[in-house]
Structures are given as structure tokens and as C-alpha cells.
Scaffold this active site. Structure first.
Site, short mmCIF file in Angstrom:
data_model
loop_
_atom_site.label_atom_id
_atom_site.label_comp_id
_atom_site.label_asym_id
_atom_site.label_seq_id
_atom_site.Cartn_x
_atom_site.Cartn_y
_atom_site.Cartn_z
N ASP A 68 -116.04 -36.18 -69.12
CA ASP A 68 -115.11 -35.27 -68.41
C ASP A 68 -115.82 -34.47 -67.76
OD1 ASP A 68 -113.43 -33.19 -67.46
OD2 ASP A 68 -112.34 -33.01 -69.41
N LYS A 126 -122.46 -36.01 -48.79
CA LYS A 126 -122.02 -34.90 -48.14
C LYS A 126 -120.36 -34.81 -48.18
CE LYS A 126 -120.39 -36.21 -43.56
NZ LYS A 126 -119.42 -37.21 -43.40
N HIS A 170 -126.09 -40.66 -44.40
CA HIS A 170 -126.56 -41.99 -44.27
C HIS A 170 -126.90 -42.50 -43.13
CE1 HIS A 170 -122.51 -42.69 -42.71
NE2 HIS A 170 -122.62 -43.80 -42.45
N LYS A 197 -130.03 -45.52 -41.48
CA LYS A 197 -129.90 -46.90 -40.78
C LYS A 197 -131.29 -47.21 -40.16
CE LYS A 197 -125.28 -45.60 -39.65
NZ LYS A 197 -124.07 -46.47 -39.99
N HIS A 242 -124.55 -36.18 -38.94
CA HIS A 242 -125.38 -37.28 -38.36
C HIS A 242 -125.92 -37.03 -36.76
CE1 HIS A 242 -123.28 -38.98 -41.67
NE2 HIS A 242 -122.07 -39.35 -41.08
N LYS A 279 -116.60 -49.50 -31.69
CA LYS A 279 -117.63 -48.78 -32.39
C LYS A 279 -118.73 -48.93 -31.93
CE LYS A 279 -119.29 -48.54 -37.16
NZ LYS A 279 -119.19 -47.12 -37.65
C1 BG6 Z 1 -118.93 -40.68 -42.32
C2 BG6 Z 1 -117.77 -39.93 -41.83
O1 BG6 Z 1 -119.83 -39.78 -42.76
O2 BG6 Z 1 -119.45 -41.51 -41.36
C3 BG6 Z 1 -116.65 -40.83 -41.20
O3 BG6 Z 1 -117.19 -38.98 -42.84
C4 BG6 Z 1 -117.38 -41.81 -40.22
O4 BG6 Z 1 -115.66 -40.44 -40.86
C5 BG6 Z 1 -118.48 -42.51 -41.00
O5 BG6 Z 1 -116.53 -42.89 -39.85
C6 BG6 Z 1 -119.47 -43.27 -39.60
O6 BG6 Z 1 -120.24 -43.93 -40.35
P1 BG6 Z 1 -120.85 -45.19 -39.87
O7 BG6 Z 1 -122.00 -45.76 -40.60
O8 BG6 Z 1 -119.66 -46.37 -39.90
O9 BG6 Z 1 -121.21 -45.17 -38.42
#
Ligand code: BG6
Length: 488
Positions: A88, A142, A172, A176, A234, A339
């Protein structure tokens, strides 16, 4: 770097991030034989669960979110590493159970895949059961705060128990492959290294477009908005890597010192210049990839009065010698047509035109760094069209030199960002993690823009889902005779 065994303790092991990203990434590291044979994985969550049930849970999620067909040998190895501890996280006494799962003589990595609000509780809990020593590493997800002040509170809570050298803050995007490649592209190629400044570059565009909406995360997203969710972390990290001075080495602090200098040199945006330098948007209903989608204010759980932005475009300027007069245009939004993330470097036009009236407007060279998908690097050049003419003139055509990762590295799998980051934590290399001063500097810049937006009562500009954002974002560049790079 040290390739030594560790106890990898995953707080929040039953949560979304662990299931979707972290456990599948550990599985991939296992498959690639990158896990030390003696490393253990200790899942920690509040739920009372037997080890057998936890193993079953991990197995199910690996199939659901990772590979459809698990490699049996890999799974057997991974399974043997798994432990489960019920803790917990708000109760300091309950952490003692970890003693049964970790070996004090080895490095312990504590990955906090939990809401940041309980980072402080977890650190306190670890401290109270005397598990923390200088070899322990703590990994923070984050968002680290909502603004400068709240990020300082979280950083302070963690700093009470851990030294900065022990803290690994995740962005993250830094894991990449193509973002990492920005460093090699710039510093392993003299053709770029020597042309990387205001003498040669006209402007830079950084776009991170997403086709998804807020994916059921209204509660989180409406509080954050695209500025906090994407720009503060990012986009500013990408910008820092593109703009930084050459670090003396690839050591964590050499790189982070240079990134920090870029963040410090960002020209402040406030009420006096926010209208000329930023555009906010919010999507309305539309079609994305042929599918009808609701508008932001019609999302599940929506507050129909919300003024939260799902799109941001910014003209950023870096006030230093290298980048004087070179705008960095940033753009990111949800519910865009595709995307696609890319960095586009627009070089300056030629000073003089030799090619006559038909080529009055020789287009500038562009370096397009495709971060995702279709990872690659592309340069547009003007080329003579082969052939004979009787006019004595030369026919030119815009052509591309294209390096596509999927063709050039056809035998290589592009690892997920988390695989790289988890490996780096286990090796004890902080270079790909964000230092406290970087986070706080990024918040300082972002907070000022958010405050300027708050001071106007204007709502964000609507844009239809499935488009590239509000009309004003086109105007942001058009008034300087520029336009956004059009991805394929
Ligand atoms: C995250 C955000 O950090 O990154 C999300 O909280 C976003 O809202 C995502 O969709 C995008 O990451 P990626 O790796 O899919 O480009």
C-alpha cells in the site's frame, strides 16, 4: 556503464503504462539477451495477488499489448525473474515486504509508473524500510508537475531521499531511435555540422501531429492541454537536441548542460508578444482517416465550456549567437490527419540565380528528418533534368535524396523507445533522462505562455478534426512568407 544484475522494482505494475509499454519492453530486452541473467523483476501494486496470478496477468498483457505469439524460451526466462509484492504505497510500514524480494548487495532500480502525486509517498516508504542507499536508482514518469511550482514540489520530495545522480526522469521521445539519431546526424557528419547555424539555415520546423484524440483521458488531458502534455517535454527536448552546441562528450551532463543552455536562451513569450507568436486550437467533430470522430467538447466526460487547447503552434526564437534571426516553428495537435513527427531544416536560398526567369524562385534545400512513422532522412536538391535542349537553357527539377530506415536497415527492428530507456537505466546511464534544471527551465518558458493565454478571455480557435489545425497557424508562417512543410 555497468552490465550488472539489478532488482528492477516496478511500482504500479498493474497500471496502463506497465501493461502497455514497460513489461512488453522488458520482454523485448529479454528476447534480445540484453537482460543480465541474474536480474529480477519485482512487480509492486496494492492488490493482494499470488505470484502465480501475477505471472498469468503479465503473460496475458504481453500477448495483448506486445507480441501476439510469445517466444516460449524468452517467456520462460522472463517468468523466472518475476516476483510480486503487495504494497500500500501510502502506508510506510507496508514497504518492508520488499526485503523479501530484493538483495541489498545489488543495484535496485525503482520505476515509479504511478501518479506523480504519490512519488513522495513511495520515496518515504522506501526510506522508512531502510532500502535506500546510494546505489538505488529511481525512475520518474511524466508529468512532473503542472507548472514550475508543482514540479519543484515533486522534485523536492524525491530529492529528500535521492541524489540527482540517482534520478532518471523519463521523456520517452529521448528513447526514440530517430530522436537519438539527431545527435549522430549533426555530429557525425561534417556536411551538417558545418552548416548548422544562422548563416546557412533560414528556419526550422518541428511538427508532432497525432491522429488520436484524448483517448478517454479527459480528466488528465483537460487539466493539461497540448502545451503541458507535448510541448513542455517532447517538443522542447527535440528542439534542444536540434539547437544545442556540440557537447564535449556524450556523457550525461555534457549533453544536458548544452540542452539546458538552449532552454535558457529561448526568448520569453508573454502577454506582450503571445498573439504574434502562438496559436491555440481545439478540435471540432470531423473525420480522421475516414472515421467520424466527436469534437473535443463532445468527448466522454467533457466539460462543454472547456478552453483547453488540443493544438499549439509557436514561433520560438533562440537568443544566442548560432540562432540569431532563425525562427523555430513548433506545431503539435491531436486529431490531425495522420500521426507524423518530423523536423524540417530549411536552408537559405542561393544568393544569386543563374538559371533564368523560369527558375526565378529557386526553392531552398530542405533537410527533412522523419521521426515517425516511415523513419528516415531526406534532402531536397535541385537537379538538372537529363537531356538535350535547343534553347541553351537548363531544365531543373526538385529531387530527393532519401534514406529510408526500413530500406537501409531492413534487417534491423526499430526498438520501442521504452526498450532503450529501460536498458539505459539498468546500465546506469543518465544521458537520455531529463535533469531537474532542464525540466524547471522548460516549465518557466511554458508557464509564461500559459499565463499569457489565461490573461485573454479568448477561447482556442476551432479546427475540424482531420485537418492540420486552425487557419491562424497557417498565418503564423504565411505572414513571414513561409509555409508549413506538407508531409506526404
Ligand atoms: C505522451 C502524451 O507523452 O505522448 C500523449 O501524454 C501522446 O498524449 C503521446 O499521445 C505521444 O507519444 P508517441 O510516442 O505515440 O508519439
Amino acid at each position: 556503464n555497468s552490465y550488472e544484475p539489478c532488482d528492477f522494482v516496478l511500482f504500479g505494475t498493474l497500471g496502463d503504462l506497465s501493461r502497455r509499454k514497460l513489461l512488453p519492453s522488458l520482454y523485448q530486452l529479454e528476447k534480445a539477451n540484453l537482460m543480465h541473467p541474474d536480474t529480477t523483476i519485482v512487480g509492486v501494486a496494492r492488490q493482494d495477488m499470488s505470484l502465480e496470478d501475477y505471472i498469468e496477468e503479465v503473460h496475458t498483457n504481453l500477448i495483448k499489448f506486445g507480441e501476439k505469439e510469445l517466444c516460449e524460451a524468452t517467456w520462460e526466462k522472463m517468468k523466472a525473474r518475476l516476483h510480486y509484492a503487495c504494497v500500500d504505497m501510502k502506508d510506510v510500514d507496508s514497504y518492508c515486504v520488499l526485503d523479501d524480494h530484493v538483495d541489498a548487495s545489488r543495484t535496485m532500480v525503482c520505476y515509479l509508473a504511478t501518479p506523480p502525486a504519490i512519488y513522495g509517498d513511495i520515496c518515504r516508504g522506501l526510506h522508512s524500510c531502510k532500502i535506500i542507499d546510494s546505489s538505488v536508482r529511481v525512475v520518474l514518469e511524466k508529468p512532473i508537475g503542472h507548472d514550475l511550482e508543482s514540479s519543484k514540489v515533486i522534485n523536492e520530495q524525491v530529492a529528500e531521499y535521492f541524489d540527482e545522480k540517482q534520478i532518471y526522469r523519463i521523456d520517452h521521445y529521448l528513447g526514440k531511435e530517430t530522436v537519438l539519431n539527431l545527435v549522430s546526424l549533426r555530429f557525425a557528419n561534417s556536411i551538417f555540422a558545418t552548416n548548422w547555424d544562422h548563416n546557412c539555415i533560414d528556419h526550422v520546423q518541428i511538427s508532432v501531429a497525432e491522429s488520436v484524440g484524448i483517448e478517454g483521458r479527459w480528466g488528465y488531458f483537460d487539466d493539461a492541454g497540448q502545451m503541458r502534455d507535448m510541448v513542455q517535454n517532447h517538443l522542447l527536448q527535440i528542439l534542444s537536441l536540434v539547437a544545442m552546441e556540440p557537447p564535449t562528450t556524450l556523457d550525461a551532463d555534457s549533453i544536458r548542460d548544452e540542452k539546458l543552455k538552449v532552454l535558457k536562451a529561448l526568448r520569453p513569450i508573454n502577454a506582450s508578444n503571445v498573439n504574434q507568436t502562438t496559436v491555440r486550437g481545439q478540435y471540432t467533430a470531423g473525420f480522421v482517416k475516414g472515421q467520424e470522430v466527436p469534437g473535443y467538447l463532445e468527448e466522454e466526460g467533457a466539460n462543454t465550456q472547456s478552453k483547453t487547447e488540443s493544438f499549439v503552434a509557436i514561433k520560438a526564437e533562440i537568443d544566442n549567437w548560432r540562432w540569431a534571426g532563425v525562427p523555430f516553428y513548433l506545431r503539435t495537435g491531436k486529431r490531425m490527419p495522420n500521426k507524423v513527427s518530423e523536423v524540417v531544416i530549411y536552408f537559405k536560398r542561393q544568393p544569386h540565380n543563374l538559371f533564368g526567369d523560369s527558375f526565378k524562385d529557386l526553392p531552398p534545400n530542405k533537410l527533412v528528418i522523419r521521426l515517425q512513422p516511415d523513419e528516415g532522412v531526406e534532402i531536397t536538391v535541385m537537379n538538372k533534368v537529363p537531356g538535350l535542349t535547343n534553347s541553351g537553357s537548363m531544365d531543373l527539377q526538385k529531387s530527393k535524396l532519401n534514406l529510408s530506415f526500413s530500406e537501409a536497415f531492413a534487417d534491423e527492428r526499430i526498438p520501442d523507445a521504452y526498450e532503450k530507456l529501460l536498458l539505459e537505466v539498468m546500465l546506469g546511464n543518465q544521458a537520455l533522462f531529463v535533469r531537474r534544471d532542464e525540466i524547471e527551465q522548460a516549465w518557466t518558458w511554458v508557464d509564461s505562455i500559459l499565463a499569457a493565454w489565461r490573461s485573454t478571455s479568448e477561447p482556442p480557435e476551432p479546427y475540424q478534426a482531420g485537418t492540420w489545425g486552425p487557419v491562424d497557424s497557417i498565418g503564423l508562417l504565411a505572414r513571414e512568407n513561409r509555409s508549413w512543410y506538407e508531409s506526404k
